[in-house]
Design an enzyme around this catalytic site. Structure first.
Site, PDB file in Angstrom:
ATOM      1  N   GLY A  76     -18.856   5.780  58.262  1.00  0.00           N
ATOM      2  CA  GLY A  76     -17.429   6.043  58.348  1.00  0.00           C
ATOM      3  C   GLY A  76     -16.852   5.480  59.628  1.00  0.00           C
ATOM      4  O   GLY A  76     -15.798   4.862  59.638  1.00  0.00           O
ATOM      5  N   ALA A  77     -17.570   5.694  60.727  1.00  0.00           N
ATOM      6  CA  ALA A  77     -17.131   5.209  62.032  1.00  0.00           C
ATOM      7  C   ALA A  77     -18.294   5.359  63.001  1.00  0.00           C
ATOM      8  O   ALA A  77     -19.319   5.949  62.679  1.00  0.00           O
ATOM      9  CB  ALA A  77     -15.917   6.000  62.519  1.00  0.00           C
ATOM     10  N   MET A  78     -18.107   4.816  64.227  1.00  0.00           N
ATOM     11  CA  MET A  78     -19.159   4.867  65.244  1.00  0.00           C
ATOM     12  C   MET A  78     -18.535   5.086  66.613  1.00  0.00           C
ATOM     13  O   MET A  78     -17.571   4.420  66.978  1.00  0.00           O
ATOM     14  CB  MET A  78     -19.974   3.567  65.223  1.00  0.00           C
ATOM     15  CG  MET A  78     -21.022   3.474  66.313  1.00  0.00           C
ATOM     16  SD  MET A  78     -22.265   4.783  66.175  1.00  0.00           S
ATOM     17  CE  MET A  78     -22.876   4.850  67.861  1.00  0.00           C
ATOM     18  N   GLU A  79     -19.156   5.997  67.386  1.00  0.00           N
ATOM     19  CA  GLU A  79     -18.568   6.500  68.623  1.00  0.00           C
ATOM     20  C   GLU A  79     -18.852   5.645  69.848  1.00  0.00           C
ATOM     21  O   GLU A  79     -19.076   6.165  70.951  1.00  0.00           O
ATOM     22  CB  GLU A  79     -19.077   7.926  68.888  1.00  0.00           C
ATOM     23  CG  GLU A  79     -20.561   8.064  69.218  1.00  0.00           C
ATOM     24  CD  GLU A  79     -21.472   8.330  68.033  1.00  0.00           C
ATOM     25  OE1 GLU A  79     -22.579   8.850  68.242  1.00  0.00           O
ATOM     26  OE2 GLU A  79     -21.074   8.010  66.891  1.00  0.00           O
ATOM     27  N   ASN A  80     -18.818   4.319  69.739  1.00  0.00           N
ATOM     28  CA  ASN A  80     -18.996   3.483  70.918  1.00  0.00           C
ATOM     29  C   ASN A  80     -18.034   3.941  72.015  1.00  0.00           C
ATOM     30  O   ASN A  80     -16.862   4.199  71.757  1.00  0.00           O
ATOM     31  CB  ASN A  80     -18.703   2.017  70.586  1.00  0.00           C
ATOM     32  CG  ASN A  80     -19.385   1.566  69.314  1.00  0.00           C
ATOM     33  OD1 ASN A  80     -20.590   1.703  69.164  1.00  0.00           O
ATOM     34  ND2 ASN A  80     -18.602   1.040  68.383  1.00  0.00           N
ATOM     35  N   HIS A 100     -13.551  13.264  64.897  1.00  0.00           N
ATOM     36  CA  HIS A 100     -15.013  13.342  65.048  1.00  0.00           C
ATOM     37  C   HIS A 100     -15.477  12.346  66.121  1.00  0.00           C
ATOM     38  O   HIS A 100     -16.242  12.693  67.032  1.00  0.00           O
ATOM     39  CB  HIS A 100     -15.658  13.035  63.693  1.00  0.00           C
ATOM     40  CG  HIS A 100     -17.145  13.032  63.678  1.00  0.00           C
ATOM     41  ND1 HIS A 100     -17.898  14.037  63.108  1.00  0.00           N
ATOM     42  CD2 HIS A 100     -18.064  12.129  64.144  1.00  0.00           C
ATOM     43  CE1 HIS A 100     -19.180  13.757  63.221  1.00  0.00           C
ATOM     44  NE2 HIS A 100     -19.306  12.605  63.850  1.00  0.00           N
ATOM     45  N   GLU A 101     -15.007  11.106  66.013  1.00  0.00           N
ATOM     46  CA  GLU A 101     -15.445  10.088  66.974  1.00  0.00           C
ATOM     47  C   GLU A 101     -14.882  10.372  68.365  1.00  0.00           C
ATOM     48  O   GLU A 101     -15.549  10.126  69.375  1.00  0.00           O
ATOM     49  CB  GLU A 101     -15.033   8.691  66.502  1.00  0.00           C
ATOM     50  CG  GLU A 101     -15.516   8.312  65.114  1.00  0.00           C
ATOM     51  CD  GLU A 101     -17.005   8.552  64.882  1.00  0.00           C
ATOM     52  OE1 GLU A 101     -17.794   8.359  65.830  1.00  0.00           O
ATOM     53  OE2 GLU A 101     -17.374   8.922  63.759  1.00  0.00           O
ATOM     54  N   HIS A 140     -16.952  12.829  70.139  1.00  0.00           N
ATOM     55  CA  HIS A 140     -18.192  12.223  70.630  1.00  0.00           C
ATOM     56  C   HIS A 140     -18.042  11.620  72.030  1.00  0.00           C
ATOM     57  O   HIS A 140     -19.047  11.409  72.713  1.00  0.00           O
ATOM     58  CB  HIS A 140     -18.628  11.091  69.690  1.00  0.00           C
ATOM     59  CG  HIS A 140     -19.529  11.514  68.580  1.00  0.00           C
ATOM     60  ND1 HIS A 140     -20.640  12.301  68.770  1.00  0.00           N
ATOM     61  CD2 HIS A 140     -19.512  11.206  67.246  1.00  0.00           C
ATOM     62  CE1 HIS A 140     -21.257  12.481  67.610  1.00  0.00           C
ATOM     63  NE2 HIS A 140     -20.591  11.831  66.668  1.00  0.00           N
TER      64      HIS A 140
END
Length: 861
Positions: free
Chosen positions: A264-268, A298-299, A302
């Site tokens: 869904g997404a990524m917390e870079n 959510h991200e 993080h």
């Protein structure tokens, strides 16, 4: 890829030996438009604890051109093997390593992914590094507890933009030189490169300004609703900074909607990548906006939990994901101005349903999983890591108190900023603020697997179950774990609420009593409810505080069956819907009775997210859990009901759109298919229904699956929508055609070739597997088991997992499928990760067989 694993023990040994200071990474992406590889030069400075020690650095690359350690050249042919470069004879204290390599672009969504947009023929790049894929772009000590600073220097084509974790600098001669990051882990570093479209704003609070950016491909720019995205983002900044009492820890915050993204997404850190399907090209329901907002929050969560403070090893992945999930839902429910104050209803109906399903598979595991190596963690992004963990965190908040919980979290962030932690660090902080001993709680909830069932035991003074309550207790059961699962059934302490519901003068079920208590052991008496009048419905785990399967007593079940749609509030409705679905999956409620229950209540269900979940669940139940002899009758009944709801729903509303999609998914009679064709060519209409791009594709795919549409019609639709999304939809439609030739072509493109990008492969698999094409797909059961191990060993993890799960013969619900699976598991000797995925799929067939038997028994009862 073989030879790319890393064990926990190796990581621990390396962490004892090394302290990493900094990386300087130079990438030349100027040839990205046409090239397959790119030059990568890494200089890493690190300290070593003992003289003469040896270790390794991680790198996945087609070629290593140069390795220089402390000024001395090492022969790449001698030191580079599989995914590692050996580093012998290290100095005590400071060491400097330089690695020059040719790294590869991917089309799998791992490492540095390259996508060419068919609209403008331009390349778009982005990195995805979790779990172990930074090593595909630069040499790195690839484990979360070896944090360092990262300075990226990137050469890119003229007119492109480069975004990373640090603020974007002005380029010089197409070279972008970024300032060093704070100390972060390798897996949250990021680069996004290409001619992206952008919109910019700021977040301002307490005299500090944080630059905000939103990016997408130019071909999606007309659909980018940046104001709505910025609004949710600012709500998150306000809420998280207040609750965490810690300012946003990075210099800027970019959100980049990127193509062909696996998750869904990524917390870079400071550069979150999000799947660009969240830039909605067509009308979607409010449930889609709610899910997107939860992903955004959510991200953002993080940035503190995961990026500022990071797990030491992947055992605590659950804590990263559970915390982000719990706090994102809590923010949606409580943030001032939020559009989704009902978000706990969505959580109960979707996330917890996912958790309950996962927790009943043979692969069930404690929330705090035993992650022995990278292979383990790669298949552990599951319903326990995310949804069960978040459910248990919600219970923990109820157990220790919300204020005490967040005070503990605040202390945790201040104590461990830019460091690494274990679970005990968080629990210790929560013990300090709450005064609760959490060791027993942790052992029961985090270190054991499986799910409990809670049932009310009620006695009254009326012969028919009515009157005054004379005895009230809650029985807790710990069912045996699924065959093959490790561990023992466990009774756990639960903090729950008991709700009493009665019909009011308007025929609505409203709560008239709420009692909150601790449940522990096999039987918990509730004396405070004795002497009260028995209500129409008794609902355990009201407000969804705990994680357990809940059963209704006989009288409550009868009332709910008649009045499920009449609950005045959405959350108790969702809890009852979830309980009914769980009973159906367990064979306690026949599929035909579940269908009747849904049809009786769904028309009164106002929550569109719940409605869409029910659509998916009914379709799955009728396709897989119904007695095969009754399947067509039940499908016909469901499709007719969907058509009726489509025609009677509010014109132009969310429910109308949802019912249009539900109808399209199962349309079967000549008249129903004629309607789909008519809606496509404009000769038919439903008042208020906009047959836009995405809905058109839903109709085309169904018409292809039943043989009405062939290549000519699919190609014509693709000509109308010559985009990346259109390409995927066309691939699904082609694979869905009910001919041996179409199936053979789809199979060959996925299994016999490795050229398809991840997103297109996923689309082909989606079309290939059609539940009403069982006979056509039957020959592929044997072929699946013939090729599976070879596919697993020769493809990247993401690509191999898509095939292993997606092409498993799940629609062949027979004992023969189970037998073939068992024979393969016994003879093929798959590694633990592949064994887990196949065993999970097998469990689905086994469950479907039991449910079919229950449905057949109900017919003859």
């Amino acid at each position: 890829m073989p030879g790319t694993n890393l064990t926990r023990e190796e990581a621990q040994q390396r962490a004892k030996l090394l302290t990493v200071d900094s990386y300087e990474i130079e990438l030349d992406l100027s040839g990205a438009q046409e090239g397959d590889t790119f030059p990568s030069v890494t200089t890493v400075r690190f300290d070593v604890a003992e003289e003469g020690a040896e270790t390794f650095i991680d790198l996945v690359a087609p070629a290593v051109r140069e390795v220089t350690l402390n000024g001395d050249p090492l022969d790449p042919a001698e030191v580079f093997r599989d995914s590692r470069i050996a580093l012998p004879g290290l100095l005590q204290g400071r060491n400097v390593l330089r690695v020059a390599a040719d790294c590869a672009y991917t089309n799998t969504g791992e490492g540095l992914h390259k996508f060419v947009d068919p609209v403008d023929d331009q390349a778009y790049l982005y990195t995805q590094f979790e779990v172990p894929d930074a090593r595909r772009v630069f040499a790195s000590f690839e484990q979360p507890d070896l944090k360092a600073t990262f300075r990226f220097t990137v050469r890119a084509p003229e007119g492109w933009t480069v975004i990373s974790n640090s603020p974007t600098p002005e380029p010089r001669d197409n070279v972008w030189s970024f300032a060093p990051t704070p100390r972060i882990s390798t897996y949250i570093t990021a680069l996004i490169v290409g001619p992206y479209h952008s919109v910019h704003s700021v977040y301002e609070k307490d005299g500090r300004t944080v630059p905000l950016g939103i990016y997408c491909r130019p071909s999606l720019a007309e659909h980018l609703d940046s104001d709505a995205i910025f609004e949710v983002t600012r709500q998150g900044f306000d809420w998280f900074q207040e609750k965490f009492d810690y300012a946003y820890p990075f210099e800027k915050y970019d959100q980049l909607f990127v193509p062909e993204f696996n998750a869904g997404a990524m917390e870079n850190a400071g550069a979150v990548t999000i799947r660009d399907q969240y830039v909605f090209r067509s009308k979607v329901t409010d449930a889609a906006y709610e899910v997107r907002a939860e992903t955004i929050l959510h991200e953002l969560a993080h940035m503190w939990f995961g990026d500022l403070v990071t797990m030491e090893w992947w055992n605590d992945l659950w804590l990263n994901e559970s915390f982000a999930t719990y706090t994102s839902i809590a923010c949606q429910a409580a943030a001032p101005g939020s559009r989704w104050p009902h978000s706990w209803t969505t959580f109960a109906n979707s996330m917890k349903t996912w958790a309950y399903r996962q927790d009943q598979l043979p692969s069930t595991h404690p929330i705090m999983a035993d992650i022995r190596d990278l292979d383990d963690v790669l298949v552990n992004f599951d319903g326990i890591t995310y949804a069960k963990g978040a459910s248990v965190l919600k219970q923990l908040v109820a157990y220790v108190g919300e204020d005490e919980f967040f005070r503990g979290v605040q202390a945790y962030f201040k104590r461990h900023a830019f460091g690494n932690t274990r679970l005990s660090d968080l629990l210790g902080a929560l013990e300090e603020t709450s005064g609760r001993d959490l060791k027993t709680w942790s052992k029961a909830w985090l270190e054991t697997a499986g799910i409990n069932i809670l049932r009310p035991e009620i006695e009254t003074d009326g012969e028919d179950g009515t009157g005054t309550i004379t005895s009230f207790a809650i029985r807790q059961e710990a069912p045996a774990l699924p065959a093959g699962a490790k561990g023992e059934p466990t009774l756990r302490p639960h903090r729950i609420a008991v709700g009493f519901y009665d019909l009011d003068g308007e025929g609505r079920l409203v709560r008239v009593e709420r009692t909150e208590l601790d449940v522990d052991g096999e039987l918990t008496a509730v004396p405070q409810l004795v002497g009260k009048r028995r209500p129409a419905v008794v609902l355990l785990n009201d407000d969804d505080l705990s994680y357990a399967k809940v059963r209704l007593d006989e009288r409550s079940l009868a009332q709910v069956t008649e009045h499920l749609g009449d609950f005045a509030e959405s959350l108790p409705r969702a809890l009852c819907w979830a309980s009914a679905w769980d009973m159906t999956r367990d064979g306690e409620l026949a599929t035909r009775d579940y269908l009747s229950l849904v049809l009786s209540g769904i028309g009164k269900e106002s929550d569109i997210g719940v409605v869409q979940s029910l659509h998916r669940q009914v379709k799955l139940a009728v396709d897989l859990y119904a007695d095969p002899a009754a399947r067509e009758t039940l499908l016909a009944r469901w499709t007719e009901a969907a058509l009726t709801h489509l025609r009677t729903a509010e014109p132009g509303g969310d429910h109308q759109l949802a019912w249009a999609r539900a109808f399209a998914a199962t349309a079967r009679t000549p008249e129903q298919l004629d309607l789909l064709e008519g809606l496509l060519d404009g000769s038919r209409s439903v008042e208020g229904l906009a047959v836009d791009t995405e809905l058109r594709w839903a109709f085309v795919q169904r018409l292809a699956a039943v043989g009405r549409f062939g290549e000519e019609e699919i190609a014509a639709e693709y000509a109308r929508d010559k985009t990346a999304a259109g390409e995927r939809h066309a691939a699904t439609a082609r694979a869905a055609r009910p001919t041996p030739e179409a199936k053979a072509e789809a199979w060959a493109s996925v299994v016999e070739s490795d050229k398809l990008p991840n997103a297109v492969q996923e689309a082909v698999i989606s079309g290939f597997v059609q539940t009403d094409q069982r006979e056509l797909l039957a020959p592929y059961t044997e072929r699946y088991f013939e090729v599976l191990k070879g596919v697993w060993e020769s493809r990247s993890h993401e690509i191999a997992q898509q095939i292993a799960v997606g092409l498993y013969p799940s629609v062949q619900v027979t004992q023969d499928t189970l037998d073939r699976t068992d024979a393969w598991l016994a003879s093929a000797e798959p590694n633990a990760a592949l064994r887990r995925l196949v065993s999970e799929s097998r469990a689905g067939v086994e469950r479907a067989l039991r449910a079919q038997a229950a449905d057949a028994a109900a017919a003859s009862a």
